[in-house]
Structures are given as structure tokens and as C-alpha cells.
Design a protein around this motif. Structure first.
Motif, PDB file in Angstrom:
ATOM      1  N   THR A 135       0.839  -1.192   0.000  1.00  0.00           N
ATOM      2  CA  THR A 135       0.000   0.000   0.000  1.00  0.00           C
ATOM      3  C   THR A 135       0.873   1.241   0.000  1.00  0.00           C
ATOM      4  O   THR A 135       1.726   1.422   0.879  1.00  0.00           O
TER       5      THR A 135
ATOM      6  N   THR B 226       0.692   5.127   0.378  1.00  0.00           N
ATOM      7  CA  THR B 226      -0.103   6.287   0.774  1.00  0.00           C
ATOM      8  C   THR B 226       0.585   7.557   0.294  1.00  0.00           C
ATOM      9  O   THR B 226       1.783   7.545  -0.006  1.00  0.00           O
TER      10      THR B 226
ATOM     11  N   SER C 279      -4.415   6.662  -2.606  1.00  0.00           N
ATOM     12  CA  SER C 279      -3.498   5.577  -2.237  1.00  0.00           C
ATOM     13  C   SER C 279      -3.454   4.583  -3.387  1.00  0.00           C
ATOM     14  O   SER C 279      -4.404   4.485  -4.188  1.00  0.00           O
TER      15      SER C 279
END
Length: 358
Positions: A247, A249, A269
Motif C-alpha cells: 500500500t 499512501t 493511495s
């Protein structure tokens, strides 16, 4: 409103009646706020006197709006014979104000409009009991609007369009107060399109550079040009280690412009991979004396590594010796006879799983 006057009388026949009789539409009582009726009978005492008595007079309940003048309270003695009278001052009845209860305004997300939504079931408050079912509230044409379209808490909302229905004579007795309420307008979230996070090789950092051209999504048409993205969005991951579907961000940007206060920025994101970095390792030259043997195995440190992230140091490798390693191998030069694999250990944040030997 009650009016009053004092009555007393002498030299009448004992135990006889004096009737206090007001004009039609009025009623009388001998006590303030007490029981009223269309007339009051007073009885003289044994001496033929009427003791001093305060007489209260008022318009009967539910009298319509208007000015009432030229009325009086008559004294009848005996009953039916008028002997005197008392003028009633002009009396005015003004319209009764009705309020609307049972409704509220829903808070909303900013949409550049002042329109508001009314919820609940409206009902009249302060209606006289005698008019219940006769005077009714008409709905269907009402509307509500915030004082302005901007974000804010406990904002004033004006409501209009409610009306009354019923006989004209009854409606004239009332004024309908259009209600006001309060509600919130919260900021509208904006998202960002046009960016992506691309897969990259391990570099020891959590930073991801984003590619593409960012664009705000969700700006109201009237605010075009009055809100924009300020700064540069930069991606990051929690861990710098190699992995798939990590992930990413973003941060580093904000909203600017005269309408920015009506919005919030939802940073995008992404998911991306950090691939193992190719590490080139080469063995240093190995020399031995005839009659000695070279033993393959882990923990070997005789190598050079090219491609390490700055500050990291490789640990050991597994070495496998080929031709020339045996004790009885003839004297000579054996090229490509040392094979290195399987990195282990290290320092400075080095983790073998973040590299692949090329």
C-alpha cells in the motif's frame, strides 16, 4: 383582557336581586380569573344594601379578531328593568401567532447550494382548541434555505411556503409564523485522479515517486478555478522491504483558493511492488598449495558485492568449489571454478531477501 369596576348600592328592598348584564359577546365574573357567565346576580342584604363588589368583564373566549366598542354592562333592578349602566372601554383582539413544530433540517455535505431538506411531520402550535380541525396547516409548497452555501456549524435556515386553510373568519384570527431552524454544512471530500505508483526495485527507502498529472475530482462547477491542488503529492510505504501489492499512501499536498474552505482533500493511495535489487557478487581470487583441498559451504566472506544500497553491507555467501578444489588437483589456473550463492547476515540494514544475486 379583563376590565373591572366596583358596584355598591343602598336603600333597596332586602334580599332582592340586582342583575349585572353585559352586552352580547361579553361575560362577567365577581373574581379575577374566576368563573365567568353571561350575567351575575347580586342579592341585597337584610338592610337592603348591596355591599361593595368588584365586577370583572371580558370578551367571551374565541371572539374573532377586531375592535369592539360601544358596549356596556347594564344594571337591572328588578331583573328586566334597566336602572343604570357602565360603559366598557374599547376592546381590541389581535391575531394569534401560530408556530410550526415537529420539523427539523438535515445537515448536508457542501454542494454550492443553499437548499436544505426539511424532515419530520409539521404541526400547528398555539391553535385555540375551538379551531382544531377547522384551521389546518397546508403543506407541499414549503422550502428551506441556508443563509449561505458555505461550510459551517449551526447555520441559520429559513423556511417558507407553509399556509393555513379554513374559513376566512377563522383564518383572520391567526398569523402563521414561518419557522427557522439550524443545521450544519460539512466540507465536501475531494479525491485526486491522474496519478499512479509504479513498481520499483528495492532502494532502502519508503519513498515512492508518483507518475502522471494530478487532477481534483468532485469540485462543484461554480468553484472551478477557485480551488486547486497546492504542493506535490509524494508516495510512501510503511516498510522499505521487498514485497508485492504494498500500500502506497500519499501526502504533501493541500487545497488552496477562495473556495478551499468548503472542501477537504482525500489523498489517494495505490498498490505497487518493491522488487529485489540485483546484486552482483564476485569471488576474490582463491589460491591454494598442491595437496590441500578447498571445502564448499556457507559462511564464505571472500567476495566483492556491487549494487548494495548505500550504508548496507553484505554478510556471507555459500561457496561451491569446482575443478581444482581437490587436494590432488594439478597445479594450474582454474577459471570460473568458484560459484557463490545464498547471501546471509550483513549489517547496516542489509537483508538478503531484498536482493537477488545477478
Amino acid at each position: 383582557v379583563e376590565r373591572s369596576f366596583s358596584f355598591t348600592g343602598t336603600c333597596f328592598t332586602p334580599s332582592t336581586i340586582m342583575r349585572i348584564n353585559p352586552s352580547p359577546g361579553f361575560e362577567v365574573s365577581t373574581s379575577a380569573g374566576g368563573t365567568y357567565s353571561s350575567f351575575v346576580d347580586l342579592t341585597s342584604n337584610g338592610s337592603g344594601n348591596f355591599t361593595s363588589t368588584t365586577i370583572y368583564v371580558r370578551l367571551i373566549p374565541n371572539t374573532n379578531v377586531g375592535l369592539y366598542s360601544g358596549n356596556s354592562v347594564l344594571l337591572e333592578y328588578p331583573v328586566g328593568t334597566i336602572i343604570d349602566g357602565q360603559t366598557i372601554p374599547n376592546s381590541t383582539i389581535t391575531a394569534r401567532t401560530l408556530d410550526i413544530t415537529g420539523i427539523s433540517i438535515s445537515s448536508k455535505v457542501y454542494n454550492a447550494s443553499t437548499s436544505a431538506t426539511i424532515t419530520g411531520t409539521p404541526a400547528l402550535f398555539n391553535l385555540m382548541p375551538a379551531d382544531v380541525g377547522t384551521v389546518t396547516l397546508v403543506t407541499g409548497g414549503e422550502s428551506a434555505n441556508f443563509i449561505n452555501a458555505n461550510v459551517g456549524n449551526f447555520k441559520s435556515v429559513t423556511i417558507s411556503g407553509y399556509t393555513l386553510a379554513g374559513p376566512t373568519i377563522s383564518l383572520n384570527n391567526y398569523i402563521l409564523n414561518q419557522p427557522t431552524r439550524n443545521a450544519n454544512i460539512t466540507a465536501k471530500p475531494l479525491t485526486v485522479s491522474g496519478l499512479s505508483a509504479n513498481n520499483r526495485d528495492y532502494d532502502g527507502t519508503t519513498v515512492f515517486n508518483l507518475s502522471g498529472t494530478p487532477a481534483l475530482v468532485g469540485v462543484e462547477g461554480v468553484d472551478a478555478g477557485n480551488v486547486s491542488l497546492n504542493g506535490t503529492l509524494v508516495g510512501s510505504v510503511v516498510s522499505a522491504a521487498v514485497g508485492t501489492g504494498k500500500t502506497v499512501t500519499t501526502s504533501g499536498a493541500s487545497l488552496t483558493g477562495s473556495a478551499a474552505g468548503n472542501y477537504t482533500l482525500t489523498n489517494p493511495s495505490f498498490t505497487a511492488d518493491i522488487n529485489a535489487k540485483t546484486l552482483t557478487i564476485s569471488a576474490t581470487q582463491v589460491n591454494k598449495t598442491y595437496g590441500t583441498a578447498l571445502t564448499s559451504g556457507a559462511g564464505y566472506t571472500g567476495f566483492n558485492a556491487v549494487g548494495l544500497v548505500s550504508g548496507e553491507n553484505a554478510g556471507t555467501v555459500t561457496v561451491t568449489y569446482g575443478a581444482g578444489a581437490a587436494a590432488n588437483a594439478n597445479v594450474g589456473t582454474y577459471n570460473n571454478s568458484v560459484v557463490l550463492t545464498s547471501l546471509t547476515g550483513g549489517s547496516g540494514g542489509f537483508n538478503p531477501s531484498n536482493y537477488t544475486i545477478g
